[in-house]
Design a protein around this motif. Structure first.
Motif, PDB file in Angstrom:
ATOM      1  N   TYR A 190     -12.516  -8.109  -0.151  1.00  0.00           N
ATOM      2  CA  TYR A 190     -12.146  -7.883   1.147  1.00  0.00           C
ATOM      3  C   TYR A 190     -12.775  -8.734   2.158  1.00  0.00           C
ATOM      4  O   TYR A 190     -12.064  -8.955   3.330  1.00  0.00           O
ATOM      5  CB  TYR A 190     -11.968  -6.286   1.522  1.00  0.00           C
ATOM      6  N   ALA A 191     -14.064  -8.608   2.314  1.00  0.00           N
ATOM      7  CA  ALA A 191     -14.765  -9.544   3.615  1.00  0.00           C
ATOM      8  C   ALA A 191     -14.441 -10.794   3.240  1.00  0.00           C
ATOM      9  O   ALA A 191     -14.087 -11.263   4.503  1.00  0.00           O
ATOM     10  CB  ALA A 191     -16.329  -9.174   3.149  1.00  0.00           C
ATOM     11  N   GLU A 192     -14.254 -11.445   2.141  1.00  0.00           N
ATOM     12  CA  GLU A 192     -13.753 -12.820   2.104  1.00  0.00           C
ATOM     13  C   GLU A 192     -12.214 -13.016   2.818  1.00  0.00           C
ATOM     14  O   GLU A 192     -12.242 -13.842   3.869  1.00  0.00           O
ATOM     15  CB  GLU A 192     -13.708 -13.248   0.655  1.00  0.00           C
ATOM     16  N   MET A 193     -11.489 -12.176   2.579  1.00  0.00           N
ATOM     17  CA  MET A 193     -10.164 -12.209   3.069  1.00  0.00           C
ATOM     18  C   MET A 193     -10.247 -12.005   4.734  1.00  0.00           C
ATOM     19  O   MET A 193      -9.505 -12.869   5.473  1.00  0.00           O
ATOM     20  CB  MET A 193      -9.432 -11.056   2.744  1.00  0.00           C
ATOM     21  N   VAL A 194     -10.817 -11.171   5.176  1.00  0.00           N
ATOM     22  CA  VAL A 194     -11.148 -10.932   6.483  1.00  0.00           C
ATOM     23  C   VAL A 194     -11.878 -12.243   6.997  1.00  0.00           C
ATOM     24  O   VAL A 194     -11.407 -12.934   8.332  1.00  0.00           O
ATOM     25  CB  VAL A 194     -12.048  -9.932   6.958  1.00  0.00           C
ATOM     26  N   GLU A 195     -12.817 -12.865   6.738  1.00  0.00           N
ATOM     27  CA  GLU A 195     -13.510 -14.015   7.075  1.00  0.00           C
ATOM     28  C   GLU A 195     -12.337 -15.149   6.977  1.00  0.00           C
ATOM     29  O   GLU A 195     -12.430 -16.046   8.036  1.00  0.00           O
ATOM     30  CB  GLU A 195     -14.568 -14.380   6.135  1.00  0.00           C
ATOM     31  N   ILE A 196     -11.611 -15.450   6.257  1.00  0.00           N
ATOM     32  CA  ILE A 196     -10.473 -16.214   6.196  1.00  0.00           C
ATOM     33  C   ILE A 196      -9.699 -15.967   7.244  1.00  0.00           C
ATOM     34  O   ILE A 196      -9.297 -16.968   7.920  1.00  0.00           O
ATOM     35  CB  ILE A 196      -9.445 -16.295   4.808  1.00  0.00           C
ATOM     36  N   ALA A 209      -3.668  -2.198  -1.012  1.00  0.00           N
ATOM     37  CA  ALA A 209      -5.182  -2.263  -0.878  1.00  0.00           C
ATOM     38  C   ALA A 209      -5.391  -0.837  -1.361  1.00  0.00           C
ATOM     39  O   ALA A 209      -5.125   0.198  -1.234  1.00  0.00           O
ATOM     40  CB  ALA A 209      -5.181  -2.081   0.974  1.00  0.00           C
ATOM     41  N   THR A 210      -6.649  -1.035  -2.336  1.00  0.00           N
ATOM     42  CA  THR A 210      -7.249   0.082  -3.258  1.00  0.00           C
ATOM     43  C   THR A 210      -8.584  -0.165  -3.380  1.00  0.00           C
ATOM     44  O   THR A 210      -9.230  -1.158  -3.038  1.00  0.00           O
ATOM     45  CB  THR A 210      -6.273  -0.029  -4.637  1.00  0.00           C
ATOM     46  N   MET A 211      -9.211   0.728  -3.664  1.00  0.00           N
ATOM     47  CA  MET A 211     -10.600   0.888  -4.311  1.00  0.00           C
ATOM     48  C   MET A 211     -10.594   1.566  -5.616  1.00  0.00           C
ATOM     49  O   MET A 211     -10.665   2.769  -5.768  1.00  0.00           O
ATOM     50  CB  MET A 211     -11.569   1.689  -3.254  1.00  0.00           C
ATOM     51  N   ASN A 212     -10.359   0.800  -6.674  1.00  0.00           N
ATOM     52  CA  ASN A 212     -10.151   1.408  -8.050  1.00  0.00           C
ATOM     53  C   ASN A 212     -11.571   1.170  -8.840  1.00  0.00           C
ATOM     54  O   ASN A 212     -12.475   0.443  -8.470  1.00  0.00           O
ATOM     55  CB  ASN A 212      -9.229   0.472  -8.779  1.00  0.00           C
ATOM     56  N   LEU A 239      -2.591  -3.494   6.335  1.00  0.00           N
ATOM     57  CA  LEU A 239      -2.390  -3.229   4.839  1.00  0.00           C
ATOM     58  C   LEU A 239      -1.232  -2.571   4.366  1.00  0.00           C
ATOM     59  O   LEU A 239      -0.551  -1.792   5.121  1.00  0.00           O
ATOM     60  CB  LEU A 239      -3.664  -2.759   4.567  1.00  0.00           C
ATOM     61  N   ASP A 240      -1.077  -2.361   3.116  1.00  0.00           N
ATOM     62  CA  ASP A 240       0.085  -1.483   2.525  1.00  0.00           C
ATOM     63  C   ASP A 240      -0.759  -1.047   1.194  1.00  0.00           C
ATOM     64  O   ASP A 240      -1.705  -1.403   0.765  1.00  0.00           O
ATOM     65  CB  ASP A 240       1.115  -2.284   2.087  1.00  0.00           C
ATOM     66  N   SER A 241      -0.088   0.199   0.983  1.00  0.00           N
ATOM     67  CA  SER A 241      -0.669   0.788  -0.604  1.00  0.00           C
ATOM     68  C   SER A 241       0.549   1.668  -0.902  1.00  0.00           C
ATOM     69  O   SER A 241       1.745   1.854  -0.599  1.00  0.00           O
ATOM     70  CB  SER A 241      -1.871   1.605  -0.216  1.00  0.00           C
ATOM     71  N   TYR A 242       0.350   1.998  -2.435  1.00  0.00           N
ATOM     72  CA  TYR A 242       1.368   2.784  -2.962  1.00  0.00           C
ATOM     73  C   TYR A 242       0.713   4.085  -3.372  1.00  0.00           C
ATOM     74  O   TYR A 242      -0.589   4.104  -3.493  1.00  0.00           O
ATOM     75  CB  TYR A 242       1.837   2.322  -4.097  1.00  0.00           C
ATOM     76  N   PRO A 243       1.580   5.202  -3.498  1.00  0.00           N
ATOM     77  CA  PRO A 243       1.143   6.645  -3.312  1.00  0.00           C
ATOM     78  C   PRO A 243       0.707   6.968  -4.876  1.00  0.00           C
ATOM     79  O   PRO A 243       1.346   8.184  -5.387  1.00  0.00           O
ATOM     80  CB  PRO A 243       2.164   7.481  -2.663  1.00  0.00           C
ATOM     81  N   TYR A 244       0.200   6.331  -5.517  1.00  0.00           N
ATOM     82  CA  TYR A 244      -0.221   6.747  -6.998  1.00  0.00           C
ATOM     83  C   TYR A 244      -1.667   6.281  -7.691  1.00  0.00           C
ATOM     84  O   TYR A 244      -1.985   5.455  -6.768  1.00  0.00           O
ATOM     85  CB  TYR A 244       0.823   5.927  -7.914  1.00  0.00           C
ATOM     86  N   LEU A 245      -1.987   6.873  -8.465  1.00  0.00           N
ATOM     87  CA  LEU A 245      -3.545   6.263  -8.958  1.00  0.00           C
ATOM     88  C   LEU A 245      -3.521   5.231 -10.035  1.00  0.00           C
ATOM     89  O   LEU A 245      -4.352   4.365  -9.611  1.00  0.00           O
ATOM     90  CB  LEU A 245      -4.021   7.768  -9.599  1.00  0.00           C
ATOM     91  N   VAL A 358      -7.196   7.077  -2.190  1.00  0.00           N
ATOM     92  CA  VAL A 358      -5.652   6.810  -1.860  1.00  0.00           C
ATOM     93  C   VAL A 358      -5.401   7.309  -0.455  1.00  0.00           C
ATOM     94  O   VAL A 358      -4.748   6.792   0.099  1.00  0.00           O
ATOM     95  CB  VAL A 358      -4.703   7.237  -2.984  1.00  0.00           C
ATOM     96  N   ARG A 359      -5.667   8.558  -0.398  1.00  0.00           N
ATOM     97  CA  ARG A 359      -5.397   9.481   0.726  1.00  0.00           C
ATOM     98  C   ARG A 359      -6.172   8.943   1.961  1.00  0.00           C
ATOM     99  O   ARG A 359      -5.491   8.829   3.198  1.00  0.00           O
ATOM    100  CB  ARG A 359      -5.775  10.928   0.632  1.00  0.00           C
ATOM    101  N   ALA A 360      -7.424   8.568   1.790  1.00  0.00           N
ATOM    102  CA  ALA A 360      -8.048   7.950   2.851  1.00  0.00           C
ATOM    103  C   ALA A 360      -7.455   6.597   3.616  1.00  0.00           C
ATOM    104  O   ALA A 360      -7.073   6.432   4.676  1.00  0.00           O
ATOM    105  CB  ALA A 360      -9.398   7.610   2.543  1.00  0.00           C
ATOM    106  N   ILE A 361      -7.102   5.672   2.498  1.00  0.00           N
ATOM    107  CA  ILE A 361      -6.525   4.537   3.006  1.00  0.00           C
ATOM    108  C   ILE A 361      -5.029   4.575   3.606  1.00  0.00           C
ATOM    109  O   ILE A 361      -4.935   3.956   4.687  1.00  0.00           O
ATOM    110  CB  ILE A 361      -6.210   3.378   1.632  1.00  0.00           C
TER     111      ILE A 361
END
Length: 494
Positions: A190-196, A209-212, A239-245, A358-361
């Motif tokens: 993620y940090a690389e994408m922000v740097e780009i 956007a997940t942290m799996n 960002l986007d996310s889906y509501p599943y694990l 999922v909930r935090a994002i």
């Protein structure tokens, strides 16, 4: 003029799916029940750095094979386009039920410029990618996607992506990366994408956007802190996310990157080579393959969701660990043989998510909604049919993670602003009539992992460009959608 009884219903702008894999579905099943029954009126295609435009007569067959697990590989489709403009024209001639935007896929650019080689581009090759990218943006694309765990996009360095994102920024588009890791190296990715984004001046949209995986349990806060610092510094990001694990991808995506060099034929050759198989086994079982995000693969979390070979149909719905135990083999051995027998087309669910993350994002201030849903396979991820009503049912009505107003904003006005859609995403005089009427007390996703193609309930009426595609909860068969294109350098989409 028609009158609709909307007593007890919520009227909202049509929902926008920021991460869709309907690139072929809109051509083959243009009534598109999976999405219109959720209230979706616009989708963003060309995701994860791999799609079917731009292509040539060499890269198209290879792409068809490589992403057959995402979209199928129909022999009866007339593949009569080669450019972004040609693909968007084809959408318009077909007339899908929903509107569609398109991202130029970076991996497809790389194939055209330099094949599947694992190296930095020459100056001439980078110029070729810039030229193809600019052409796609002129022809109507809204930005560029990248797939940095997929061949050949994974071979791109930061500098290459910065140069291409400068082109995107010049056209008022955005970069939508599938970044390098969602596991052991997630924060660094993620940090690389922000740097780009910082170096190129290109707006950034972080897809799915997940942290799996176990290494990232309860670490969503670290990601959101990184994003907040970037936002406070003036970086334009969403960002986007889906509501599943569980996640979903192809089984071949778990291979280490070196094993996929040269494209699908070269990959299949390695899968039959004992020396290469042992090297793959070591990386998958002991080291942690970069294809599996730097994490040692747990075969009990890998569930087959679709196959192309009919003789493998009974394996769908089962984990690699279960199948291997039945046959008295290792998970990795079964994995390699499945890829060979199914010619890389197998799709999977990865049961690696965490509810707290999922909930935090989804609470974040720049969050939007993307289904990332695959529409092919015997048992695809239910997010393809259930993402939007699931947000409204599980995370609004049942748990109160979001208010109704917050959820609708994430599905409508906020994504429309990112896409720079002209006169869409709000209900206002002079705006296009992309609308949804739903019952806030009844709306519910019905798709499950066992029955993933069940349509949602409680979405009563859906209009695309003023035409009803759902009436009283049933599809009408109408196909009023069209490609939404940029109208010029930096201009809004129509």
């Amino acid at each position: 003029m028609r009158t609709v009884d909307a007593d007890g219903l919520v009227l909202a702008p049509g929902f926008i799916d920021m991460h869709a894999h309907s690139d072929l579905a809109l051509l083959r099943e243009p009534e598109h029940p999976a999405k219109v029954t959720q209230g979706v009126t616009c989708e963003v295609l060309g995701q994860d750095g791999l799609s079917y435009a731009p292509v040539d007569d060499t890269t198209l067959p290879a792409l068809r094979r490589q992403i057959a697990g995402w979209n199928g590989d129909p022999d009866d489709l007339d593949w009569d386009w080669r450019t972004v403009g040609g693909y968007l024209d084809r959408l318009d001639r077909t007339g899908p039920a929903v509107n569609a935007c398109y991202l130029v896929p970076h991996g497809s650019l790389r194939m055209l410029a330099m094949g599947w080689e694992n190296r930095a581009p020459s100056a001439a090759e980078l110029d070729r990618m810039r030229e193809l990218l600019a052409q796609g943006l002129v022809e109507g694309a809204v930005g560029m996607s990248s797939g940095l765990t997929y061949t050949p996009g994974m071979y791109a360095g930061t500098a290459e992506l910065v140069e291409l994102c400068r082109v995107v920024a010049g056209f008022g588009g955005f970069h939508a990366p599938h970044q390098r890791s969602y596991g052991a190296g997630a924060l660094e990715g993620y940090a690389e994408m922000v740097e780009i984004a910082r170096r190129s001046g290109c707006p950034l949209h972080l897809t799915h956007a997940t942290m799996n995986f176990g290494v990232n349990e309860d670490r969503a806060g670290d990601l959101l802190a990184l994003l907040d610092r970037a936002l406070d510094d003036g970086v334009d990001l969403t960002l986007d996310s889906y509501p599943y694990l569980p996640g979903s991808t192809t089984l071949a995506a778990l291979l280490p990157s070196w094993a996929t060099e040269g494209g699908p034929q070269a990959t299949l050759a390695r899968l039959g080579d004992p020396v290469a198989r042992e090297r793959i086994r070591y990386e998958v079982e002991e080291k942690g393959s970069d294809g599996c995000h730097g994490v040692v693969t747990d075969w009990s979390t890998i569930q087959l969701s679709g196959v192309r070979a009919p003789e493998l149909a009974d394996a769908v719905g089962r984990t690699v660990a279960e199948l291997a135990a039945e046959q008295g083999r290792s998970g990795t051995e079964l994995f390699l043989d499945l890829l060979l027998r199914d010619e890389l087309a197998t799709t999977i669910l990865q049961h690696v998510g965490h509810e707290a993350n999922v909930r935090a994002i989804m609470r974040h201030r720049v969050h939007t909604v993307g289904s990332d849903g695959l529409l092919v396979g015997a048992r695809p991820h239910p997010r393809a049919w259930g993402t939007f009503p699931r947000y409204l049912a599980r995370y609004v009505r049942e748990s109160g993670v979001l208010t109704l107003e917050e959820a609708v904003a994430r599905m409508t006005g906020r994504p429309a602003a990112r896409l720079r859609l002209h006169r869409r995403g709000r209900i206002a005089p002079g705006f296009h009539a992309d609308l949804v009427l739903f019952d806030p007390e009844r709306v519910q996703d019905a798709a499950t992992f066992e029955q993933p193609r069940r349509p949602a309930v409680g979405v009563e009426h859906v209009y695309v460009n003023g035409v009803a595609v759902v009436e009283q909860g049933r599809t009408t068969g109408a196909r009023p959608g069209r490609a939404l294109r940029r109208t010029g350098r930096g201009a809004e989409a129509i």
